[in-house]
Write an enzyme that holds these catalytic residues in place. Structure first.
Site, PDB file in Angstrom:
ATOM      1  N   ARG A   1      -3.825   6.324   0.645  1.00 34.09           N
ATOM      2  CA  ARG A   1      -4.434   7.522   1.229  1.00 34.09           C
ATOM      3  C   ARG A   1      -3.544   8.292   2.192  1.00 34.09           C
ATOM      4  O   ARG A   1      -3.858   9.416   2.538  1.00 34.09           O
ATOM      5  CB  ARG A   1      -5.749   7.125   1.926  1.00 34.09           C
ATOM      6  CG  ARG A   1      -6.835   6.803   0.922  1.00 34.09           C
ATOM      7  CD  ARG A   1      -7.997   6.118   1.576  1.00 34.09           C
ATOM      8  NE  ARG A   1      -7.568   4.810   2.070  1.00 34.09           N
ATOM      9  CZ  ARG A   1      -8.396   3.884   2.558  1.00 34.09           C
ATOM     10  NH1 ARG A   1      -9.676   4.135   2.642  1.00 34.09           N
ATOM     11  NH2 ARG A   1      -7.937   2.733   2.962  1.00 34.09           N
TER      12      ARG A   1
ATOM     13  N   ARG B   1       0.830  -1.215   0.000  1.00 40.25           N
ATOM     14  CA  ARG B   1       0.000   0.000   0.000  1.00 40.25           C
ATOM     15  C   ARG B   1       0.865   1.267   0.000  1.00 40.25           C
ATOM     16  O   ARG B   1       0.513   2.259   0.642  1.00 40.25           O
ATOM     17  CB  ARG B   1      -0.945   0.056   1.204  1.00 40.25           C
ATOM     18  CG  ARG B   1      -2.100  -0.899   1.137  1.00 40.25           C
ATOM     19  CD  ARG B   1      -3.240  -0.370   0.286  1.00 40.25           C
ATOM     20  NE  ARG B   1      -4.128  -1.468  -0.061  1.00 40.25           N
ATOM     21  CZ  ARG B   1      -5.225  -1.788   0.628  1.00 40.25           C
ATOM     22  NH1 ARG B   1      -5.599  -1.063   1.636  1.00 40.25           N
ATOM     23  NH2 ARG B   1      -5.945  -2.803   0.270  1.00 40.25           N
TER      24      ARG B   1
HETATM   25  O1  CP3 Z   1       0.106  -1.757  -2.523  1.00 41.57           O
HETATM   26  C1  CP3 Z   1      -0.110  -0.858  -3.369  1.00 41.57           C
HETATM   27  O2  CP3 Z   1       0.276   0.326  -3.222  1.00 41.57           O
HETATM   28  C2  CP3 Z   1      -0.756  -1.245  -4.673  1.00 41.57           C
HETATM   29  C3  CP3 Z   1      -2.166  -1.133  -4.747  1.00 41.57           C
HETATM   30  C4  CP3 Z   1      -3.051  -2.097  -3.973  1.00 41.57           C
HETATM   31  C5  CP3 Z   1      -4.338  -1.734  -3.533  1.00 41.57           C
HETATM   32  N1  CP3 Z   1      -4.954  -2.841  -3.047  1.00 41.57           N
HETATM   33  C6  CP3 Z   1      -4.918  -0.384  -3.647  1.00 41.57           C
HETATM   34  C7  CP3 Z   1      -6.058  -0.025  -2.799  1.00 41.57           C
HETATM   35  C8  CP3 Z   1      -2.872  -3.448  -3.654  1.00 41.57           C
HETATM   36  C9  CP3 Z   1      -1.653  -4.342  -3.834  1.00 41.57           C
HETATM   37  C10 CP3 Z   1      -4.096  -3.909  -3.076  1.00 41.57           C
HETATM   38  C11 CP3 Z   1      -4.329  -5.310  -2.671  1.00 41.57           C
HETATM   39  C12 CP3 Z   1      -5.545  -5.651  -1.933  1.00 41.57           C
HETATM   40  N2  CP3 Z   1      -6.822  -5.171  -2.117  1.00 41.57           N
HETATM   41  C13 CP3 Z   1      -5.625  -6.642  -0.939  1.00 41.57           C
HETATM   42  C14 CP3 Z   1      -4.455  -7.477  -0.493  1.00 41.57           C
HETATM   43  C15 CP3 Z   1      -3.560  -6.684   0.392  1.00 41.57           C
HETATM   44  C16 CP3 Z   1      -4.084  -6.565   1.785  1.00 41.57           C
HETATM   45  O3  CP3 Z   1      -4.412  -5.441   2.178  1.00 41.57           O
HETATM   46  O4  CP3 Z   1      -4.108  -7.586   2.443  1.00 41.57           O
HETATM   47  C17 CP3 Z   1      -6.951  -6.712  -0.474  1.00 41.57           C
HETATM   48  C18 CP3 Z   1      -7.482  -7.612   0.617  1.00 41.57           C
HETATM   49  C19 CP3 Z   1      -7.701  -5.776  -1.244  1.00 41.57           C
HETATM   50  C20 CP3 Z   1      -9.159  -5.518  -1.168  1.00 41.57           C
HETATM   51  C21 CP3 Z   1      -9.430  -4.123  -0.786  1.00 41.57           C
HETATM   52  N3  CP3 Z   1      -9.257  -3.029  -1.605  1.00 41.57           N
HETATM   53  C22 CP3 Z   1      -9.885  -3.647   0.467  1.00 41.57           C
HETATM   54  C23 CP3 Z   1     -10.186  -4.526   1.677  1.00 41.57           C
HETATM   55  C24 CP3 Z   1      -9.989  -2.243   0.365  1.00 41.57           C
HETATM   56  C25 CP3 Z   1     -10.490  -1.275   1.397  1.00 41.57           C
HETATM   57  C26 CP3 Z   1      -9.342  -1.023   2.313  1.00 41.57           C
HETATM   58  C27 CP3 Z   1      -9.506   0.245   3.088  1.00 41.57           C
HETATM   59  O5  CP3 Z   1      -8.546   0.488   3.839  1.00 41.57           O
HETATM   60  O6  CP3 Z   1     -10.482   0.969   2.915  1.00 41.57           O
HETATM   61  C28 CP3 Z   1      -9.568  -1.874  -0.920  1.00 41.57           C
HETATM   62  C29 CP3 Z   1      -9.461  -0.500  -1.457  1.00 41.57           C
HETATM   63  C30 CP3 Z   1      -8.071  -0.037  -1.819  1.00 41.57           C
HETATM   64  N4  CP3 Z   1      -7.201  -0.749  -2.592  1.00 41.57           N
HETATM   65  C31 CP3 Z   1      -7.484   1.219  -1.499  1.00 41.57           C
HETATM   66  C32 CP3 Z   1      -6.233   1.229  -2.128  1.00 41.57           C
HETATM   67  C33 CP3 Z   1      -5.248   2.365  -2.149  1.00 41.57           C
HETATM   68  C34 CP3 Z   1      -8.129   2.339  -0.691  1.00 41.57           C
HETATM   69  C35 CP3 Z   1      -9.262   2.840  -1.512  1.00 41.57           C
HETATM   70  C36 CP3 Z   1      -9.407   4.328  -1.565  1.00 41.57           C
HETATM   71  O7  CP3 Z   1      -8.565   5.035  -2.141  1.00 41.57           O
HETATM   72  O8  CP3 Z   1     -10.445   4.797  -1.076  1.00 41.57           O
END
Ligand code: CP3
Length: 345
Positions: free
Chosen positions: A31, A27
Site C-alpha cells: 500500500r 512487503r
Molecule cells: O512481501 C510482499 O511484497 C509479498 C506479498 C505478501 C503479502 N503478505 C501481501 C499482503 C507477503 C509475503 C505476505 C505475508 C504475510 N501475510 C505474513 C507474513 C509476513 C509478516 O507480515 O509477518 C502475514 C502474517 C500475513 C497475513 C496478513 N495479510 C495480514 C496480517 C494482513 C493485514 C496486514 C495489514 O497491514 O493490513 C494481510 C494483508 C496483506 N497481505 C496486504 C498485503 C499487501 C495488505 C492488504 C491490502 O492491500 O489491503
C-alpha cells in the site's frame, strides 16, 4: 533445476561472494506504492491474489520502481487456509479473519489434506507469468507461512498479541496439535514445491509470530513440524527462515532448517551472526520505521548494518519486518541505491 548464478541474491543465499550486497524488502509490493493502491481500487485483496495477470503485475511493480535484487510473489500466507473451509476473509482495516476458528480437537483433526494443484493453482499460474515477464532480470522468491504461524491464525481466528488460545490449545490437546501441525507442514511443503515447479527460484518460510513462544515450547510444539516442512522442500532451491521477535529462538530456528535465517531489527546483525555461526547466511535487518525518517538517517542505519556484516559472503539486506504503508516510496528507492553503493566491491 534452473542454474543458481549469476544472481547476487542467490549467490548470497549460498554464502558465495557477490559483487554487492543484494537487497529486497518484505512487503515491497503493497500500500505504500501508488501503483499498488491503483490496483486495489479495482480488486479486493483476495480477488487480486486470485487474478494471476493482476497479481503478476503487482509482483513486478517494486522491481521496476525500486531496482531490488529479487521479486517476491504477490500472494498471502493465509491463502492455504481458505480451501481448508475455515472461512478466510480480509476485512478493510481489520486485517484477516477466520470465520470458523479451530478450537476443538475434532476440528483440528478434520483439517486437510489438500491437493495444492487444485486448491491453489492460481498461485502457480502467477509464478509462471512473473518468471516469463522477469526474463531472468532478477530471481523470483516464493513463500509460505510456517506451520505455527498458520495454526495461530486458525486457532485465534485473526491477529493476536498474546496467542493465549493457541498456547492453551497446544498444551491442552497435544495430539490434536500434532495432527494439525503435521497437516499444515505437509500442505506447506507441497505448496512450496508447487511454486518451485512453476518457477520460484528461492522460498521464504514466514514464521512471523513464533517469537511469542519460549524456547522450550518452540522445541516441543514447533520445531518438529517446521523441520518436517523444510525437509520436504525440493533440494537446490535456497530456503529463508524468518520470524519476528525471535532473538531467543534463533539457534533453534537454525536447527529446524534453512539456508538463510531472517533477523528482525531487535538484534544486532554482526554479533548475532557470529553467535549463530557463519555456516548459515543471514537476511536483515533494518527497522522498517527508519524509512519514515530522513535519507541521511537511512544511509547511516544502512551503513551500520553493512558494517556488522563486514562484507562477509552470505548477507542479504532486508528490513526486519514488512514496509509500513506510511513509508514514502522515494525513501525505499533511496535505501536500495544506498545499499548497492555502500556495498559495491
Ligand atoms: O512481501 C510482499 O511484497 C509479498 C506479498 C505478501 C503479502 N503478505 C501481501 C499482503 C507477503 C509475503 C505476505 C505475508 C504475510 N501475510 C505474513 C507474513 C509476513 C509478516 O507480515 O509477518 C502475514 C502474517 C500475513 C497475513 C496478513 N495479510 C495480514 C496480517 C494482513 C493485514 C496486514 C495489514 O497491514 O493490513 C494481510 C494483508 C496483506 N497481505 C496486504 C498485503 C499487501 C495488505 C492488504 C491490502 O492491500 O489491503
Amino acid at each position: 533445476m534452473p542454474p543458481a548464478g549469476p544472481f547476487a541474491f542467490i549467490e548470497a543465499c549460498f554464502r558465495r561472494p557477490a559483487p554487492f550486497t543484494p537487497i529486497w524488502l518484505m512487503r515491497q509490493a503493497g500500500r505504500y506504492m501508488a501503483e499498488y493502491r491503483a490496483m486495489r481500487a479495482r480488486f479486493g485483496f483476495l480477488e487480486l491474489c486470485k487474478t494471476p495477470e493482476a497479481a503478476a503485475e503487482v509482483t513486478l511493480q517494486p522491481v521496476e520502481r525500486l531496482g531490488v535484487d529479487a521479486a517476491i510473489l504477490f500472494a498471502d500466507i493465509l491463502l492455504v487456509l481458505e480451501p481448508l473451509g475455515v472461512g478466510l476473509e480480509f476485512t478493510r482495516g481489520d486485517g484477516p479473519r477466520i470465520g470458523r476458528p479451530v478450537r476443538t480437537a475434532a476440528a483440528a483433526r478434520a483439517l486437510g489434506p489438500l491437493v495444492v494443484e487444485d486448491a491453489l493453482g492460481y498461485v502457480f499460474d502467477t509464478v509462471g507469468r512473473v518468471r516469463k515477464a522477469l526474463a531472468d532480470r532478477v530471481p523470483l522468491i516464493g513463500f509460505a507461512g510456517a506451520p505455527f504461524t498458520l495454526a495461530s491464525y486458525l486457532v485465534e481466528g485473526g491477529p493476536s498479541r498474546e496467542f493465549l488460545l493457541t498456547k492453551r490449545f497446544m498444551r491442552a490437546e497435544p495430539q490434536a496439535w500434532e495432527a494439525m501441525m503435521t497437516t499444515l507442514a505437509d500442505i506447506t511443503a507441497d505448496y512450496l514445491n508447487g511454486q518451485i515447479s512453476a518457477g520460484a527460484q528461492a522460498v521464504q518460510f514466514f514464521d512471523s509470530w513464533v517469537g511469542a513462544l519460549s524456547p522450550d515450547d518452540y522445541r516441543r510444539y514447533v520445531q518438529p513440524y517446521t523441520s518436517r516442512a523444510i525437509g520436504k522442500v525440493r533440494r537446490g532451491v535456497p530456503i529463508i527462515h524468518f520470524g519476528v521477535g525471535t532473538g531467543g529462538l534463533l539457534p533453534l530456528m537454525k536447527a529446524a532448517g534453512g539456508d538463510v535465517i531472517g533477523l528482525d531489527w531487535r538484534v544486532d546483525l554482526g554479533s548475532t551472526w557470529a553467535q549463530l555461526g557463519h555456516d548459515v547466511a543471514v537476511q536483515g535487518n533494518l527497522d522498517p520505521a527508519v524509512l519514515l525518517g530522513s535519507v541521511d538517517e537511512i544511509r547511516q542505519a544502512a551503513r551500520q548494518i553493512l558494517d556488522g556484516a563486514a562484507g562477509r559472503p552470505g548477507h542479504i539486506f532486508n528490513l526486519g519486518h514488512g514496509i509500513h504503508k506510511e513509508t514514502p516510496v522515494e525513501h525505499v528507492a533511496a535505501l536500495v541505491d544506498i545499499v548497492h553503493e555502500l556495498s559495491s566491491r
